[in-house]
Design a protein around this motif. Structure first.
Motif, mmCIF file in Angstrom:
data_model
loop_
_atom_site.group_PDB
_atom_site.id
_atom_site.type_symbol
_atom_site.label_atom_id
_atom_site.label_comp_id
_atom_site.label_asym_id
_atom_site.label_seq_id
_atom_site.Cartn_x
_atom_site.Cartn_y
_atom_site.Cartn_z
ATOM 1 N N SER A 149 0.793 -1.231 0.000
ATOM 2 C CA SER A 149 0.000 0.000 0.000
ATOM 3 C C SER A 149 0.824 1.279 0.000
ATOM 4 O O SER A 149 0.301 2.349 -0.294
ATOM 5 N N ASP A 150 2.121 1.215 0.296
ATOM 6 C CA ASP A 150 2.853 2.434 0.581
ATOM 7 C C ASP A 150 3.935 2.878 -0.412
ATOM 8 O O ASP A 150 4.503 3.955 -0.221
ATOM 9 N N PRO A 151 4.355 2.115 -1.409
ATOM 10 C CA PRO A 151 5.467 2.576 -2.244
ATOM 11 C C PRO A 151 5.123 3.846 -3.020
ATOM 12 O O PRO A 151 4.050 3.951 -3.603
ATOM 13 N N ILE A 152 6.047 4.807 -2.994
ATOM 14 C CA ILE A 152 5.842 6.079 -3.697
ATOM 15 C C ILE A 152 7.172 6.570 -4.260
ATOM 16 O O ILE A 152 8.250 6.100 -3.865
ATOM 17 N N ILE A 153 7.087 7.518 -5.185
ATOM 18 C CA ILE A 153 8.245 8.278 -5.644
ATOM 19 C C ILE A 153 8.018 9.729 -5.254
ATOM 20 O O ILE A 153 6.960 10.303 -5.528
ATOM 21 N N LEU A 154 8.988 10.322 -4.593
ATOM 22 C CA LEU A 154 8.970 11.745 -4.272
ATOM 23 C C LEU A 154 9.850 12.448 -5.292
ATOM 24 O O LEU A 154 11.079 12.266 -5.299
ATOM 25 N N SER A 155 9.226 13.222 -6.162
ATOM 26 C CA SER A 155 9.941 13.791 -7.301
ATOM 27 C C SER A 155 10.022 15.311 -7.163
ATOM 28 O O SER A 155 9.012 15.979 -6.912
ATOM 29 N N TYR A 194 8.354 19.004 -3.748
ATOM 30 C CA TYR A 194 8.310 17.584 -4.096
ATOM 31 C C TYR A 194 6.868 17.117 -4.324
ATOM 32 O O TYR A 194 5.964 17.455 -3.554
ATOM 33 N N ARG A 195 6.701 16.371 -5.411
ATOM 34 C CA ARG A 195 5.403 15.773 -5.729
ATOM 35 C C ARG A 195 5.438 14.292 -5.395
ATOM 36 O O ARG A 195 6.447 13.618 -5.616
ATOM 37 N N ILE A 196 4.322 13.782 -4.865
ATOM 38 C CA ILE A 196 4.222 12.369 -4.506
ATOM 39 C C ILE A 196 3.573 11.591 -5.641
ATOM 40 O O ILE A 196 2.446 11.883 -6.048
ATOM 41 N N LYS A 197 4.286 10.589 -6.165
ATOM 42 C CA LYS A 197 3.773 9.749 -7.239
ATOM 43 C C LYS A 197 3.588 8.328 -6.696
ATOM 44 O O LYS A 197 4.590 7.648 -6.394
ATOM 45 N N PRO A 198 2.363 7.871 -6.528
ATOM 46 C CA PRO A 198 2.157 6.508 -6.000
ATOM 47 C C PRO A 198 2.508 5.433 -7.028
ATOM 48 O O PRO A 198 2.284 5.606 -8.225
ATOM 49 N N SER A 241 2.822 3.096 8.212
ATOM 50 C CA SER A 241 1.657 3.978 8.031
ATOM 51 C C SER A 241 0.530 3.688 9.012
ATOM 52 O O SER A 241 -0.304 4.555 9.275
ATOM 53 N N GLU A 242 0.475 2.458 9.572
ATOM 54 C CA GLU A 242 -0.644 2.096 10.434
ATOM 55 C C GLU A 242 -0.368 2.278 11.924
ATOM 56 O O GLU A 242 -1.156 1.842 12.763
ATOM 57 N N VAL A 243 0.742 2.918 12.272
ATOM 58 C CA VAL A 243 0.987 3.273 13.671
ATOM 59 C C VAL A 243 -0.107 4.247 14.122
ATOM 60 O O VAL A 243 -0.462 5.171 13.392
ATOM 61 N N MET A 244 -0.653 4.040 15.312
ATOM 62 C CA MET A 244 -1.771 4.857 15.791
ATOM 63 C C MET A 244 -1.373 5.727 16.973
ATOM 64 O O MET A 244 -0.524 5.345 17.784
ATOM 65 N N ASP A 246 -1.694 14.724 7.874
ATOM 66 C CA ASP A 246 -0.888 15.710 7.142
ATOM 67 C C ASP A 246 0.541 15.721 7.661
ATOM 68 O O ASP A 246 1.488 16.014 6.923
ATOM 69 N N LEU A 247 0.705 15.407 8.946
ATOM 70 C CA LEU A 247 2.034 15.357 9.542
ATOM 71 C C LEU A 247 2.931 14.362 8.812
ATOM 72 O O LEU A 247 4.112 14.634 8.559
ATOM 73 N N TYR A 248 2.382 13.201 8.475
ATOM 74 C CA TYR A 248 3.150 12.178 7.757
ATOM 75 C C TYR A 248 3.534 12.683 6.364
ATOM 76 O O TYR A 248 4.688 12.559 5.934
ATOM 77 N N LYS A 249 2.568 13.277 5.675
ATOM 78 C CA LYS A 249 2.831 13.792 4.327
ATOM 79 C C LYS A 249 3.894 14.881 4.364
ATOM 80 O O LYS A 249 4.811 14.916 3.524
ATOM 81 N N LYS A 250 3.828 15.790 5.337
ATOM 82 C CA LYS A 250 4.802 16.870 5.441
ATOM 83 C C LYS A 250 6.193 16.323 5.756
ATOM 84 O O LYS A 250 7.206 16.836 5.263
ATOM 85 N N THR A 251 6.245 15.263 6.590
ATOM 86 C CA THR A 251 7.538 14.640 6.912
ATOM 87 C C THR A 251 8.163 14.021 5.677
ATOM 88 O O THR A 251 9.387 14.120 5.472
ATOM 89 N N LEU A 252 7.346 13.406 4.838
ATOM 90 C CA LEU A 252 7.858 12.806 3.606
ATOM 91 C C LEU A 252 8.415 13.879 2.663
ATOM 92 O O LEU A 252 9.505 13.734 2.106
ATOM 93 N N ILE A 253 7.665 14.926 2.485
ATOM 94 C CA ILE A 253 8.091 15.989 1.572
ATOM 95 C C ILE A 253 9.350 16.675 2.087
ATOM 96 O O ILE A 253 10.286 16.971 1.326
ATOM 97 N N ALA A 254 9.405 16.901 3.392
ATOM 98 C CA ALA A 254 10.577 17.563 3.976
ATOM 99 C C ALA A 254 11.813 16.666 3.917
ATOM 100 O O ALA A 254 12.938 17.151 3.738
#
Length: 464
Positions: A350-356, A362-366, A403-406, A417-425
């Motif tokens: 469920s989680d592989p992505i490219i950060l381009s 940076y754009r997220i490409k699943p 991704s499923e840590v609660m 959004d915190l996860y997404k911002k961490t990935l982009i940063a």
């Protein structure tokens, strides 16, 4: 039938014994009362009574055995008795499936369906039109839920529970949400008393298999399992190879001693590298065995560029283990740093992505799934997907333990959004710094709670 005939035989023999004792006593009763005659009558009557009891018991056993053979051990009922005897030597689900196939299906022409209602998962079904019918399964799901009481029951041709034994077209056994459905058009010909014996043996089988499973889980804390964990980790890359224009960092944290997560980095030539990351269903020894099997299969396969061939080899190897309910999700890819492209198969990860990188950040490409679970389903035709890569692209692969840590409110990290911002940063950082950022985020987000899954990830940065 068995119970009725047994009751009649016991009543008849007891009455006959009483009549014999009374007649003998009356015959020996003296005309004149004196002490010697009374003692004689008492002794003789006692001897005769003991003889009657002895022979009565012999005659009773003879008739009861005959009744049992004529009812429970003859005719159609013998099939159920053979199945009962076979269950006694079953210590695993595979043993049980063999008994079903050899006796109920082959000899009894029955269709069988075994369902774990706690997970609503079909463990076994006969290759029969009735047991494989989706309409039939929907009815069973609707009528016989996970809250159904333990015991044995009969159903009619409409799959409704019936108390009219003559109209029964099958029966099912329920113990601790393990439902065994047996479809048999001549159910009425089985002696009704055999079902209690069948249920008791089925109950013992369920308890036995659960006990064996529990003992296996307990053994996870032993020294042998610690040694297994060391052996298992030896399958993983001990050092990431130095690859031209591809920098890689990984993270692997098993929940317990052994894990079903795995990853691999295998250079094919100076420009192409196979990257793989996956997760086996479940925990413990079976998951560890599948993990090792997958890693070894990929390692020894000759043509690693044939991703479809690699996937089919893994699928065949897992199915050949015959481990109940075991499968894997995985991401297989070839990164070509000369042609700047990635070819991949995503088998339900469920989680592989490219950060381009882009002018706007940076754009997220699943890298979306294009194949089914491996090792349990027919994977069918699979098409390898391909995407262009650019200098500075970051490829992130992670198991769902990331991704499923609660948090304390039950919100998964991957939904924030915190996860997404961490990935982009983190995409602009080195792979190892990026991994460290995600690990720190996981630990802070999880708080002081114990993690509930293995955490594994791989980050690859292209062009550096």
């Amino acid at each position: 039938m068995y119970r009725t005939r047994k009751k009649i035989a016991l009543i008849g023999i007891n009455i006959l014994s009483i009549i014999i004792v009374i007649l003998v006593t009356l015959f020996l009763l003296p005309a004149r009362k004196n002490s010697d005659a009374s003692i004689y009558t008492f002794v003789v009557t006692s001897v005769i009574m003991l003889a009657v009891l002895f022979w009565g018991n012999r005659i009773k056993n003879f008739f009861l055995n005959k009744i049992r053979k004529d009812t429970l051990e003859s005719g159609e009922t013998v099939i159920i008795n053979q199945f009962i005897n076979s269950i006694r030597s079953c210590y695993s689900l595979d043993d049980f499936y063999g008994a079903v196939a050899n006796i109920l299906e082959k000899q009894g022409d029955c269709a069988v369906l075994l369902v774990d209602r706690s997970k609503n998962y079909i463990l076994y079904n006969s290759p029969n039109r009735l047991s494989t019918s989706e309409t039939m399964r929907n009815k069973l799901d609707q009528y016989f839920t996970d809250g159904w009481r333990d015991g044995f029951f009969f159903f009619d041709r409409h799959i409704g529970v019936t108390t009219n034994y003559k109209k029964a077209r099958g029966f099912f056994l329920c113990y601790e949400q393990q439902h065994l459905y047996v479809f048999c058009r001549y159910t009425r010909l089985f002696d009704v008393d055999v079902y209690q014996h069948l249920y008791e043996e089925y109950k013992r089988f369920v308890i036995r298999t659960k006990t064996i499973t529990t003992l296996s889980e307990i053994s996870a804390t032993t020294k042998e399992w610690e040694q297994l964990a060391v052996t298992q980790q030896s399958f993983l890359p001990q050092k990431i190879p130095n690859i031209n224009k591809l920098k890689i960092a990984t993270y692997f944290r098993p929940l317990v001693n052994v894990s079903g997560d795995y990853f691999s980095v295998l250079p094919i030539d100076q420009n192409k590298t196979l990257l793989m990351l996956g997760d086996v269903s479940g925990k413990g020894l079976p998951a560890a065995l599948i993990m090792g099997l997958v890693m070894n299969t990929v390692k020894i396969i000759e043509d690693k560029e044939d991703l479809v061939g690699v996937l089919h080899a893994i699928d065949k190897a897992i199915k050949g283990m015959h481990l109940q309910d075991k499968y894997t999700v995985l991401f297989l890819s070839i990164v070509d740093t000369e042609k700047m492209k990635i070819r991949y198969i995503n088998a339900s990860m469920s989680d592989p992505i490219i950060l381009s990188p882009s002018p706007d950040g940076y754009r997220i490409k699943p890298l979306t799934s294009n194949a089914s679970l491996v090792g349990i389903l027919d994977i069918g035709d699979v098409t390898v997907q391909e995407k262009r890569l650019f200098r500075g692209d970051t490829i992130l692969m992670a198991t769902d333990g990331v991704s499923e840590v609660m948090d304390d409110d039950g919100v998964e990290l991957g939904d924030t959004d915190l996860y997404k911002k961490t990935l982009i940063a983190g995409a602009a950082k080195t792979p190892q710094e990026f991994v460290d950022d995600i690990v720190d985020l996981i630990m802070k987000y999880n708080g002081d709670k114990k993690l509930h899954d293995d955490v594994t990830m791989m980050i690859a940065k292209v062009g550096y």
